[in-house]
Design a protein around this motif. Structure first.
Motif, PDB file in Angstrom:
ATOM      1  N   ASP A  25       9.251   1.432   2.820  1.00 37.12           N
ATOM      2  CA  ASP A  25       9.780   2.602   2.118  1.00 37.12           C
ATOM      3  C   ASP A  25       8.645   3.528   1.698  1.00 37.12           C
ATOM      4  O   ASP A  25       7.850   3.192   0.822  1.00 37.12           O
ATOM      5  CB  ASP A  25      10.580   2.142   0.904  1.00 37.12           C
ATOM      6  CG  ASP A  25      11.306   3.273   0.214  1.00 37.12           C
ATOM      7  OD1 ASP A  25      11.161   4.434   0.641  1.00 37.12           O
ATOM      8  OD2 ASP A  25      12.021   2.990  -0.757  1.00 37.12           O
ATOM      9  N   LYS A  26       8.587   4.700   2.299  1.00 35.75           N
ATOM     10  CA  LYS A  26       7.515   5.646   1.995  1.00 35.75           C
ATOM     11  C   LYS A  26       7.587   6.178   0.570  1.00 35.75           C
ATOM     12  O   LYS A  26       6.606   6.684   0.049  1.00 35.75           O
ATOM     13  CB  LYS A  26       7.521   6.794   2.993  1.00 35.75           C
ATOM     14  CG  LYS A  26       8.739   7.663   2.932  1.00 35.75           C
ATOM     15  CD  LYS A  26       8.679   8.736   3.996  1.00 35.75           C
ATOM     16  CE  LYS A  26       9.924   9.595   3.926  1.00 35.75           C
ATOM     17  NZ  LYS A  26       9.915  10.616   4.942  1.00 35.75           N
ATOM     18  N   ASN A  27       8.737   6.052  -0.090  1.00 41.34           N
ATOM     19  CA  ASN A  27       8.879   6.542  -1.462  1.00 41.34           C
ATOM     20  C   ASN A  27       8.131   5.686  -2.477  1.00 41.34           C
ATOM     21  O   ASN A  27       7.906   6.126  -3.602  1.00 41.34           O
ATOM     22  CB  ASN A  27      10.357   6.637  -1.836  1.00 41.34           C
ATOM     23  CG  ASN A  27      11.077   7.675  -1.005  1.00 41.34           C
ATOM     24  OD1 ASN A  27      10.542   8.746  -0.753  1.00 41.34           O
ATOM     25  ND2 ASN A  27      12.266   7.349  -0.554  1.00 41.34           N
ATOM     26  N   HIS A  28       7.739   4.469  -2.121  1.00 41.60           N
ATOM     27  CA  HIS A  28       6.999   3.597  -3.029  1.00 41.60           C
ATOM     28  C   HIS A  28       5.491   3.796  -2.944  1.00 41.60           C
ATOM     29  O   HIS A  28       4.747   3.256  -3.744  1.00 41.60           O
ATOM     30  CB  HIS A  28       7.336   2.125  -2.748  1.00 41.60           C
ATOM     31  CG  HIS A  28       8.697   1.753  -3.232  1.00 41.60           C
ATOM     32  ND1 HIS A  28       9.787   1.690  -2.398  1.00 41.60           N
ATOM     33  CD2 HIS A  28       9.147   1.459  -4.465  1.00 41.60           C
ATOM     34  CE1 HIS A  28      10.852   1.351  -3.090  1.00 41.60           C
ATOM     35  NE2 HIS A  28      10.499   1.211  -4.356  1.00 41.60           N
ATOM     36  N   ALA A  29       5.043   4.551  -1.977  1.00 41.81           N
ATOM     37  CA  ALA A  29       3.610   4.737  -1.762  1.00 41.81           C
ATOM     38  C   ALA A  29       3.084   5.923  -2.570  1.00 41.81           C
ATOM     39  O   ALA A  29       3.821   6.855  -2.883  1.00 41.81           O
ATOM     40  CB  ALA A  29       3.337   4.967  -0.283  1.00 41.81           C
ATOM     41  N   ASP A  30       1.801   5.881  -2.901  1.00 48.80           N
ATOM     42  CA  ASP A  30       1.144   6.999  -3.562  1.00 48.80           C
ATOM     43  C   ASP A  30       0.710   8.064  -2.555  1.00 48.80           C
ATOM     44  O   ASP A  30       0.569   9.228  -2.894  1.00 48.80           O
ATOM     45  CB  ASP A  30      -0.087   6.527  -4.339  1.00 48.80           C
ATOM     46  CG  ASP A  30       0.280   5.675  -5.536  1.00 48.80           C
ATOM     47  OD1 ASP A  30       1.265   6.005  -6.221  1.00 48.80           O
ATOM     48  OD2 ASP A  30      -0.410   4.673  -5.786  1.00 48.80           O
ATOM     49  N   VAL A  31       0.472   7.630  -1.327  1.00 54.18           N
ATOM     50  CA  VAL A  31       0.038   8.529  -0.261  1.00 54.18           C
ATOM     51  C   VAL A  31       0.818   8.201   1.003  1.00 54.18           C
ATOM     52  O   VAL A  31       0.914   7.033   1.388  1.00 54.18           O
ATOM     53  CB  VAL A  31      -1.470   8.371   0.032  1.00 54.18           C
ATOM     54  CG1 VAL A  31      -1.912   9.332   1.127  1.00 54.18           C
ATOM     55  CG2 VAL A  31      -2.305   8.547  -1.210  1.00 54.18           C
ATOM     56  N   ASN A  32       1.375   9.224   1.625  1.00 53.01           N
ATOM     57  CA  ASN A  32       2.012   9.062   2.933  1.00 53.01           C
ATOM     58  C   ASN A  32       1.080   9.651   3.980  1.00 53.01           C
ATOM     59  O   ASN A  32       0.591  10.774   3.814  1.00 53.01           O
ATOM     60  CB  ASN A  32       3.352   9.789   3.000  1.00 53.01           C
ATOM     61  CG  ASN A  32       4.393   9.141   2.126  1.00 53.01           C
ATOM     62  OD1 ASN A  32       4.343   7.949   1.866  1.00 53.01           O
ATOM     63  ND2 ASN A  32       5.338   9.924   1.654  1.00 53.01           N
ATOM     64  N   VAL A  33       0.850   8.879   5.032  1.00 51.56           N
ATOM     65  CA  VAL A  33       0.004   9.351   6.128  1.00 51.56           C
ATOM     66  C   VAL A  33       0.818   9.279   7.409  1.00 51.56           C
ATOM     67  O   VAL A  33       1.304   8.211   7.783  1.00 51.56           O
ATOM     68  CB  VAL A  33      -1.275   8.496   6.271  1.00 51.56           C
ATOM     69  CG1 VAL A  33      -2.155   9.050   7.386  1.00 51.56           C
ATOM     70  CG2 VAL A  33      -2.037   8.418   4.962  1.00 51.56           C
ATOM     71  N   PHE A  34       0.955  10.426   8.055  1.00 55.06           N
ATOM     72  CA  PHE A  34       1.693  10.503   9.309  1.00 55.06           C
ATOM     73  C   PHE A  34       0.708  10.828  10.423  1.00 55.06           C
ATOM     74  O   PHE A  34      -0.047  11.792  10.325  1.00 55.06           O
ATOM     75  CB  PHE A  34       2.784  11.569   9.220  1.00 55.06           C
ATOM     76  CG  PHE A  34       3.785  11.274   8.139  1.00 55.06           C
ATOM     77  CD1 PHE A  34       4.811  10.377   8.358  1.00 55.06           C
ATOM     78  CD2 PHE A  34       3.676  11.864   6.890  1.00 55.06           C
ATOM     79  CE1 PHE A  34       5.730  10.091   7.353  1.00 55.06           C
ATOM     80  CE2 PHE A  34       4.585  11.592   5.883  1.00 55.06           C
ATOM     81  CZ  PHE A  34       5.610  10.699   6.122  1.00 55.06           C
ATOM     82  N   VAL A  35       0.728  10.012  11.462  1.00 49.77           N
ATOM     83  CA  VAL A  35      -0.198  10.172  12.574  1.00 49.77           C
ATOM     84  C   VAL A  35       0.607  10.422  13.840  1.00 49.77           C
ATOM     85  O   VAL A  35       1.552   9.696  14.134  1.00 49.77           O
ATOM     86  CB  VAL A  35      -1.069   8.906  12.761  1.00 49.77           C
ATOM     87  CG1 VAL A  35      -2.022   9.081  13.929  1.00 49.77           C
ATOM     88  CG2 VAL A  35      -1.830   8.574  11.484  1.00 49.77           C
ATOM     89  N   ASP A  36       0.226  11.467  14.559  1.00 54.36           N
ATOM     90  CA  ASP A  36       0.798  11.666  15.885  1.00 54.36           C
ATOM     91  C   ASP A  36      -0.332  12.076  16.827  1.00 54.36           C
ATOM     92  O   ASP A  36      -1.455  12.347  16.394  1.00 54.36           O
ATOM     93  CB  ASP A  36       1.940  12.676  15.887  1.00 54.36           C
ATOM     94  CG  ASP A  36       1.517  14.088  15.521  1.00 54.36           C
ATOM     95  OD1 ASP A  36       0.346  14.288  15.165  1.00 54.36           O
ATOM     96  OD2 ASP A  36       2.354  14.992  15.588  1.00 54.36           O
ATOM     97  N   SER A  37      -0.027  12.091  18.093  1.00 58.84           N
ATOM     98  CA  SER A  37      -1.065  12.398  19.067  1.00 58.84           C
ATOM     99  C   SER A  37      -0.483  13.187  20.229  1.00 58.84           C
ATOM    100  O   SER A  37       0.703  13.107  20.530  1.00 58.84           O
ATOM    101  CB  SER A  37      -1.712  11.123  19.582  1.00 58.84           C
ATOM    102  OG  SER A  37      -0.758  10.344  20.283  1.00 58.84           O
TER     103      SER A  37
END
Length: 115
Positions: A25-37
């Motif tokens: 669950d991304k809502n529990h994190a302090d930082v969201n990191v999204f990686v694409d290429s």
């Protein structure tokens, strides 16, 4: 940290960065990191990293890209960890500002202590 990265070696990243990575669950994190290429027809890949602060870190957010031209998975892992660490540094700076204060009671003590 919530890391959304289909091409990342999660075990390697967790081992090298020593961060708690939230996978559900991304809502529990302090930082969201999204990686694409994006890979061009010559085989070179451009990785895009998007850092989004949550909770106390909402004021921090940015995106950057870096090129990658090798087919070596071990080199890709090292480069990815290096760029993730670079991207997480503003969040760590903010964490340390909030968590630690300079000990001003003893002018000879240049260390940090819990508030």
């Amino acid at each position: 940290m919530f890391l959304d990265c289909a091409i990342c070696s999660m075990n390697y990243i967790e081992e090298e960065l020593k961060f708690e990575i939230v996978l559900v669950d991304k809502n529990h994190a302090d930082v969201n990191v999204f990686v694409d290429s994006v890979t061009n027809r010559l085989g070179y890949t451009n990785f895009n990293l998007n850092f989004i602060g949550q909770k106390d870190y909402k004021s921090i957010g940015f995106e950057f890209s870096f090129p990658y031209g090798s087919n070596s998975i071990s080199k890709k892992n090292i480069i990815m960890v290096t760029n993730l660490a670079y991207g997480l540094s503003p969040f760590l700076d903010e964490f340390h500002k909030k968590r630690y204060t300079l000990n001003k009671t003893n002018p000879n003590d240049h260390g940090y202590q819990y508030p």
